[in-house]
Design an enzyme around this catalytic site. Sequence first.
Site, short mmCIF file in Angstrom:
data_model
loop_
_atom_site.label_atom_id
_atom_site.label_comp_id
_atom_site.label_asym_id
_atom_site.label_seq_id
_atom_site.Cartn_x
_atom_site.Cartn_y
_atom_site.Cartn_z
N ARG A 46 10.36 -2.45 13.04
CA ARG A 46 10.65 -1.15 12.42
C ARG A 46 11.86 -1.30 11.50
O ARG A 46 11.88 -0.81 10.38
CB ARG A 46 10.91 -0.06 13.49
N TYR A 98 3.35 17.83 -6.63
CA TYR A 98 2.22 17.49 -5.77
C TYR A 98 2.13 18.50 -4.61
O TYR A 98 3.16 18.85 -4.01
CB TYR A 98 2.45 16.07 -5.23
N ASP A 170 9.61 11.59 -8.71
CA ASP A 170 8.31 11.10 -8.24
C ASP A 170 7.64 10.47 -9.46
O ASP A 170 7.22 11.16 -10.39
CB ASP A 170 7.48 12.26 -7.68
N LYS A 195 -1.75 5.25 -5.05
CA LYS A 195 -2.39 5.47 -6.34
C LYS A 195 -2.35 4.18 -7.18
O LYS A 195 -2.92 3.20 -6.77
CB LYS A 195 -1.72 6.65 -7.05
C1 LIG Z 1 -0.73 11.42 -3.77
C2 LIG Z 1 0.61 11.86 -4.21
C3 LIG Z 1 1.66 12.02 -3.29
C4 LIG Z 1 1.48 11.84 -1.79
O1 LIG Z 1 1.20 10.52 -1.47
P1 LIG Z 1 0.30 10.05 -0.20
O2 LIG Z 1 0.30 8.57 -0.35
O3 LIG Z 1 -1.05 10.69 -0.39
O4 LIG Z 1 0.98 10.54 1.02
C5 LIG Z 1 2.90 12.36 -3.79
N1 LIG Z 1 3.12 12.55 -5.11
C6 LIG Z 1 2.12 12.42 -6.01
C7 LIG Z 1 2.41 12.65 -7.46
C8 LIG Z 1 0.84 12.07 -5.60
O5 LIG Z 1 -0.14 11.96 -6.50
#
Ligand SMILES: *Cc1c(COP(=O)(O)O)cnc(C)c1O
Length: 378
Positions: A46, A98, A170, A195
Amino acid sequence: MKRKTKLIHGGISNDPATGAVTFPIYQVSTYKQEGIGGHKGFEYSRTGNPTRHALEELIKDIEGGTAGFAFGSGMAAITAVMMLFNSGDHVVLTDDVYGGTFRVMTKVLNRLGIESTFVDTSDLETLKSVIRPNTKAIYIETPTNPLLKVTDIEVVAALGKENGLLTIVDNTFSTPYWQNPLELGADIVLHSATKYLGGHSDVVAGLVVVNSDKLAEDFHFVQNSTGGILGPQDSFYLIRGIRTLGVRMEEIERNTEAIVEFLQAHPKVDKVFYPGLETHPNHDIAKKQARGFGGMISFDVGSEENANKLLSKIKYFTLAESLGAIESLISVPAKMTHASIPAERRAELGITEGLVRISVGIEDVEDLIEDLEQALES
Ligand SMILES: *Cc1c(COP(=O)(O)O)cnc(C)c1O
């Protein structure tokens, strides 16, 4: 080192113990100590695992920060970042962040006393007006989903500095291949690595990079304390995905440009949202802060009925949530990713029933255009 070279040779590019050219999967939870405290840098997985560490070094290098951190999902990463704050602290966020970010702030972290306000962060005056004495951070997403709104990172980071606030970005949609928020003055950059970074629709993960030793220390404490870490197997897959990020993003950019051109000229398409278009309201900012415009396009086909027709005929675009993979994906935000937002609020944001979002993949673009053409004709 240039960018594609850094993707390949950044981080720890091979295993110092064996010379293995790919960094191995250390599927292990604990480490033998030669006497108490006498370890080789790893005590318990961890706290630190060699494969996760190799990934964390790689994302640190490609975002240009002081330390990287890997989590079991983008949401785990975002939640951990918010754990830097205390009850009574206030965070200002982009209004069309998001959906999961909106949910965790307004349904979970609010219960722990972390306050949030959502505003159009591309409007500096509005942003200034919501800063309070207890505000601790500005959290921006740029470009946003699904309308691809763009916030000027440099301007927001300067405002943050002036007011002693952290600027958090983000960077999921742009990826570090096109945009590096820390270089523009941000303090923390994060990704849903599910993504583009993973890129193959096979891993759920989140990554965070910070820009100072103090933040690195504080954030490692949070990561180790809350424990939402990424496992070694997924860390391996993510390293593998990141190594090809450059070629994928270049190919996606070319395909996207061609598709945008096609959609703009099509009589059945009302409006195309893409930061690369000169008519996009923040095109100049997008051009200034990012080297590419990405592979997300939204367009309006006028009605729910038209959107449904398009979806029923399309062949190569997979109907699915998520984005950023090698295969092209298509969705209708009002009915899918943004269905939980009240219709009134959706209308305010401009997310109509006929709005279609595509995430462009790396298929041959001729096939993708032909497919859109036949589906739009129907
Ligand atoms: C998908 C997404 C998230 C969340 O991520 P997960 O891996 O699905 O938990 C956060 N910000 C953006 C812009 C996203 O497209």
